[in-house]
Every structure is written in C-alpha cells, then in structure tokens.
Design a protein around this motif. Structure first.
Motif, PDB file in Angstrom:
ATOM      1  N   ASN A 121       6.057   4.028  -0.280  1.00  0.00           N
ATOM      2  CA  ASN A 121       5.726   2.635  -0.543  1.00  0.00           C
ATOM      3  C   ASN A 121       5.922   1.818   0.734  1.00  0.00           C
ATOM      4  O   ASN A 121       6.948   1.948   1.403  1.00  0.00           O
ATOM      5  CB  ASN A 121       6.635   2.063  -1.631  1.00  0.00           C
ATOM      6  CG  ASN A 121       6.408   2.733  -2.976  1.00  0.00           C
ATOM      7  OD1 ASN A 121       5.276   3.070  -3.320  1.00  0.00           O
ATOM      8  ND2 ASN A 121       7.469   2.916  -3.740  1.00  0.00           N
ATOM      9  N   GLU A 178       0.833  -1.200   0.000  1.00  0.00           N
ATOM     10  CA  GLU A 178       0.000   0.000   0.000  1.00  0.00           C
ATOM     11  C   GLU A 178       0.865   1.247   0.000  1.00  0.00           C
ATOM     12  O   GLU A 178       2.069   1.205   0.288  1.00  0.00           O
ATOM     13  CB  GLU A 178      -0.935   0.026   1.205  1.00  0.00           C
ATOM     14  CG  GLU A 178      -0.248   0.300   2.532  1.00  0.00           C
ATOM     15  CD  GLU A 178      -1.234   0.568   3.664  1.00  0.00           C
ATOM     16  OE1 GLU A 178      -2.175   1.374   3.482  1.00  0.00           O
ATOM     17  OE2 GLU A 178      -1.063  -0.049   4.728  1.00  0.00           O
ATOM     18  N   ARG A 235      -0.110   2.070  -8.300  1.00  0.00           N
ATOM     19  CA  ARG A 235      -0.091   1.579  -6.929  1.00  0.00           C
ATOM     20  C   ARG A 235       1.204   1.864  -6.169  1.00  0.00           C
ATOM     21  O   ARG A 235       1.343   1.451  -5.019  1.00  0.00           O
ATOM     22  CB  ARG A 235      -0.377   0.078  -6.914  1.00  0.00           C
ATOM     23  CG  ARG A 235      -1.785  -0.272  -7.371  1.00  0.00           C
ATOM     24  CD  ARG A 235      -1.986  -1.777  -7.385  1.00  0.00           C
ATOM     25  NE  ARG A 235      -1.782  -2.356  -6.063  1.00  0.00           N
ATOM     26  CZ  ARG A 235      -2.741  -2.460  -5.141  1.00  0.00           C
ATOM     27  NH1 ARG A 235      -3.953  -1.987  -5.393  1.00  0.00           N
ATOM     28  NH2 ARG A 235      -2.493  -3.028  -3.972  1.00  0.00           N
ATOM     29  N   THR A 236       2.160   2.550  -6.798  1.00  0.00           N
ATOM     30  CA  THR A 236       3.414   2.870  -6.110  1.00  0.00           C
ATOM     31  C   THR A 236       3.798   4.324  -6.350  1.00  0.00           C
ATOM     32  O   THR A 236       3.230   4.995  -7.220  1.00  0.00           O
ATOM     33  CB  THR A 236       4.570   1.970  -6.589  1.00  0.00           C
ATOM     34  OG1 THR A 236       5.034   2.418  -7.880  1.00  0.00           O
ATOM     35  CG2 THR A 236       4.137   0.506  -6.696  1.00  0.00           C
ATOM     36  N   GLU A 269      -0.224  -0.988 -13.510  1.00  0.00           N
ATOM     37  CA  GLU A 269      -0.398  -1.370 -12.107  1.00  0.00           C
ATOM     38  C   GLU A 269       0.663  -0.724 -11.223  1.00  0.00           C
ATOM     39  O   GLU A 269       0.370  -0.201 -10.142  1.00  0.00           O
ATOM     40  CB  GLU A 269      -0.332  -2.895 -11.975  1.00  0.00           C
ATOM     41  CG  GLU A 269      -0.426  -3.428 -10.559  1.00  0.00           C
ATOM     42  CD  GLU A 269      -1.818  -3.373  -9.973  1.00  0.00           C
ATOM     43  OE1 GLU A 269      -1.979  -3.750  -8.795  1.00  0.00           O
ATOM     44  OE2 GLU A 269      -2.752  -2.948 -10.688  1.00  0.00           O
TER      45      GLU A 269
END
Length: 211
Positions: free
Chosen positions: A82, A8, A166-167, A162
C-alpha cells in the motif's frame, strides 16, 4: 503526516541487503507524481523517505530499527504494498491523522465474509489495547479503518468492497503480519490523563498515612 487513504498498490521491484539495513525499490505511478527526493511515502503504513527515483520507481533506505518493528522485515520482490504520499494542507482528511510510525505488528486471526463486506479480526500486542475503543480509528498496513469491536488483545474491522479491491487487505490471509498504528490523539490523551491519576503506590501510601 498521512490520512490512511491508500493512493495505489505498488510492487516491490528489488530489496538490497546492506547488513543492518535494506534499500527498498518500489514500482509505482500515482505516488511519483510531484514527488521529489526527500519526500515521504508510506509503505504499508510505514513512513519512508525517497532517496532516489526514476520515472516509474523510487528507492528508500530502511534502517534496522524499522525492520525490527514493522512487517517490512522479510518483504520480497514481487510483493504488493500500500502506498500513500504525505498529505498536504490543501487535501481533505479522508481517513484520520496518521503519522506513519508503526506501533506494533499484528497478525490476521480470522476473516468472515459477508454479502457486501468482510469482517477481519487482527491480534495485536496487549499494550496497544488501551488506545482502542469501539468505533475508534486504527491503521492497518497504512489503511485507515474503524474499529468494530475492541478486545484486550485483538480487534475487528469491517472491510468494504472498495478497501478489499484497492488495498493489500483484500488478500491478506490468516497468519499474515500487518503493521498497526493507533490513534495519536488517543496516545496523547492517555499520557496527559495519566499525569493526573494517582498511582497504586501513591494510593497505598495515602491509606497508610490515614491509618
């Protein structure tokens, strides 16, 4: 140990300056599930130990050595980071073996968007180049990536949607600093092989004896 698969994006809640260290508090949700005091969480690829926690935050002590060697130096409240919990034996190794020990700090040199991915070039300390090969593994800010092209002082990676979403790599800009960790297996192989390779001095001495 980690896998380089970010669980996350956390948010830096506070940074308490302690002179030769900082106390870093991060707001998170997923990585706090089942996490207790003394457990390890990677922050942008840097392994930190949970010192205190609440329902939605956790705090770690970051020593001067870590600040000197990683991009955590200069982190500020509101920054996105991160996060990944240490891997357990029953989990899949989705990325590669990551120790959370940063080898050096790199700099984003270029970003080249494509229709479905983005190619990013990162400058690295020259001494790290010996551990990189095309299609090998590299960790950038805690994200396990495949090297597209290994160069003497830089490398390129391709970021899929992705990873971009997400990062933190999705919004890193040219000039930003990133934590780098090379493949630990490559480091072990290099050390073992070096023990069996003749040194330049040894080769010269041998030639002199033959003469």
């Amino acid at each position: 140990m980690f896998t380089g698969i970010v669980e996350e994006l956390g948010t830096v809640e506070s940074v308490e300056d302690q002179g030769d260290a900082i106390r870093l508090t991060v707001r998170a949700t997923t990585v706090l599930e089942g996490t207790g005091l003394g457990d390890s969480i990677a922050v942008n690829g840097c392994c930190l130990t949970v010192a205190t926690r609440t329902d939605d935050t956790w705090t770690a002590d970051v020593m001067q050595e870590t600040l000197d060697r990683t991009s955590l130096h200069g982190v500020a409240p509101g920054d996105t980071v991160n996060l990944e919990r240490a891997v357990t034996a029953d989990k899949r190794l989705g990325g590669h073996i990551v120790q959370g020990h940063v080898d050096g700090v790199g700099t984003v040199l270029a970003r080249t968007p494509s229709e479905h991915w983005e190619v990013v070039e990162v400058a690295m300390p020259e001494e790290m180049g010996r551990y990189l090969v095309d299609k090998g593994s590299i960790t950038v800010d805690g994200v396990s990536l495949t090297v597209v092209e290994a160069r003497p002082t830089s490398f390129t990676v391709s970021l899929i949607p992705e990873t971009l979403a997400r990062t933190t790599l999705g919004h890193r800009q040219v000039g930003d600093r990133v934590n780098l960790e090379t493949d630990v297996i490559a480091k072990h192989v290099a050390k073992l092989v070096a023990a069996y390779l003749p040194t330049a001095a040894g080769e010269q001495h041998s030639k002199e004896q033959q003469a």
